[in-house]
Design an enzyme around this catalytic site. Sequence first.
Site, PDB file in Angstrom:
ATOM      1  N   CYS A   1       0.835  -1.202   0.000  1.00  8.59           N
ATOM      2  CA  CYS A   1       0.000   0.000   0.000  1.00  8.59           C
ATOM      3  C   CYS A   1       0.877   1.262   0.000  1.00  8.59           C
ATOM      4  O   CYS A   1       2.089   1.187   0.156  1.00  8.59           O
ATOM      5  CB  CYS A   1      -0.910  -0.003   1.213  1.00  8.59           C
TER       6      CYS A   1
ATOM      7  N   HIS B   1       5.973   6.213  -2.410  1.00  8.35           N
ATOM      8  CA  HIS B   1       7.325   6.690  -2.739  1.00  8.35           C
ATOM      9  C   HIS B   1       7.252   8.163  -3.155  1.00  8.35           C
ATOM     10  O   HIS B   1       8.063   8.980  -2.723  1.00  8.35           O
ATOM     11  CB  HIS B   1       7.933   5.911  -3.913  1.00  8.35           C
TER      12      HIS B   1
ATOM     13  N   ARG C   1      12.386  -4.887   5.791  1.00  9.37           N
ATOM     14  CA  ARG C   1      13.264  -4.814   4.613  1.00  9.37           C
ATOM     15  C   ARG C   1      14.748  -4.955   4.967  1.00  9.37           C
ATOM     16  O   ARG C   1      15.602  -4.831   4.126  1.00  9.37           O
ATOM     17  CB  ARG C   1      13.025  -3.504   3.858  1.00  9.37           C
TER      18      ARG C   1
ATOM     19  N   ALA D   1       3.023   1.678   2.982  1.00 14.08           N
ATOM     20  CA  ALA D   1       4.200   0.802   2.961  1.00 14.08           C
ATOM     21  C   ALA D   1       5.310   1.422   2.108  1.00 14.08           C
ATOM     22  O   ALA D   1       6.493   1.352   2.454  1.00 14.08           O
ATOM     23  CB  ALA D   1       3.831  -0.577   2.417  1.00 14.08           C
TER      24      ALA D   1
END
Length: 539
Positions: free
Chosen positions: A55, A187, A89, A58
């Site tokens: 999403c 992003h 990550r 995220a």
Amino acid sequence: MAIDEKKLEEIFSQYPAKVKRNRKKHIVIRDPEQARQEIEANTRTVPGIITNRGCAYAGCKGVVLGPLKDIVHITHGPIGCGYYSWLTRRNKAVSEDPKKNFLTYCVSTDMQESDIVFGGEKKLARMIDDVVEIFKPNAITVSATCPVGLIGDDLNAVAKAAEEKHGVPVMAFNCEGYKGVSQSAGHHIANNILMDRVIGQGDWEESPGKYPINMLGEYNIGGDSWEVERVLKEIGYTVISVMTGDGSYKDLKNAHVAELNLVQCHRSINYIAEMLETKYGTPWLKVNFIGIQSTIDTLRNMALYFGDPELIRKTEEVIARELAEIEPVIDQYKKICEGKTAFCFVGGSRGHHYQGLFAELGIETVLAGYEFAHRDDYEGREIIPEIKLDADTKNIPNLQVEPDQRRFKLKISPERMEELKKQIPLSYYKGMNVEMKEGHVIVDDLNHYETEEFIKLLKPDIFASGIKDKYIVQKMGIPAKQLHSYDYSGPYAGFKGAVKFAEDVAMGFVSPTWNFTTPPWKNKPIIEGTIEEGGCSKC
Ligand code: SF4
């Protein structure tokens, strides 16, 4: 077995007509004869399809902001969002001041039913007070999750008031999970605020060392950026900041003094690269530190950009020394890997970057794609003007920057820029498709059903996957090399990273584990036949 349109039709035949029309546009069989093959990307996944995407929250908090070590990242929402984006990550970080490394913390407002009913702003304000008192961070980020957007908590107002109260930068990110079609939206949101609130806030007017660079889109997963920085520093570069692996607020605020920006993951950070060029006149170079030849090409391109004969000489010296060290080791793994095939379906640029490293080990990538890419990541940046902006994309603010009156400076002359553009990928990315071979398959937003079907058809020897899809692959008896967080391994970047990758992949091939699972085609033989011209004589 090669794939053709007929076999693709068999896969599509299981879909309802509308879904079939949709998915057909996301899958291309590579034909190098065609100047351009259009692929649909960055559009909504059809409801009901099991996708591997994440999403917007995220993408914003989990990917771009999360690795910044001297900032406390607050997740405003129920605990699940924060918990599942907590260090998954494997972004590594060390800090000169151990008290200013907050990466291992998961800080969330843990919203309960009463917060949803009566609002969570007061709880958030109290949490910021606590964070300042306990951690004394260099900055604070607050990321919104879905429920916060639905109840309308005003994150920006709370952040502004807290910043005035404490004198610490507090940045609000309106990255509710439902924004955009995937983590890609997050992003973009993170890029905008980092550019607006962090980069350029420092007081440096020039670099403290020679050949100053920023590394963009490198998240130090498993120590990747440490391996790349080791080589860069040895050649003589000054790494001003890394965005964002092992990065910090302290470093990012002086990123404006770099003379070149390196872009590793194009998808997650090309926005900042472009804005830095507009605001400070700093060009960006598409780089790829995954794979031996790609690393060599990148180092040579960087040296050519700066154009200093001593830098070029040192670059060649370091390349020769690194090669001498790794070649004998990697050769032993090559013998195990030679002749195998791979699927390479990862998030953004990794689906492209790892193909070169596979090829160096003698492994051919027969299917590749991205979870959340846009068309330019497949077809090259020249198609950007043709991309139609849909409502989902328009929903993400597009930050407009102007040249900085005081700090804008062309780093190289326009003539030299044009000359260099003919030789190296300056402010340009060619995309993945041109490097795929004839008959190979390019799939955007590969889903669970298609994963199974393509595996049955093409029987890859290894699948470079994401975190969610790796289990289906392994249950089908195929080694999965998970390339989002590398499971427990890495680094895979640079020269020494290539050796580590070769070792892990070879280990996957020789492991007896796969003999304990039976791939479907061992029980269900695929019968192949041909139809003679004139059809069947019996009818
Ligand atoms: S989709 Fe919404 S609820 Fe789910 S993790 Fe993302 S922000 Fe949280």
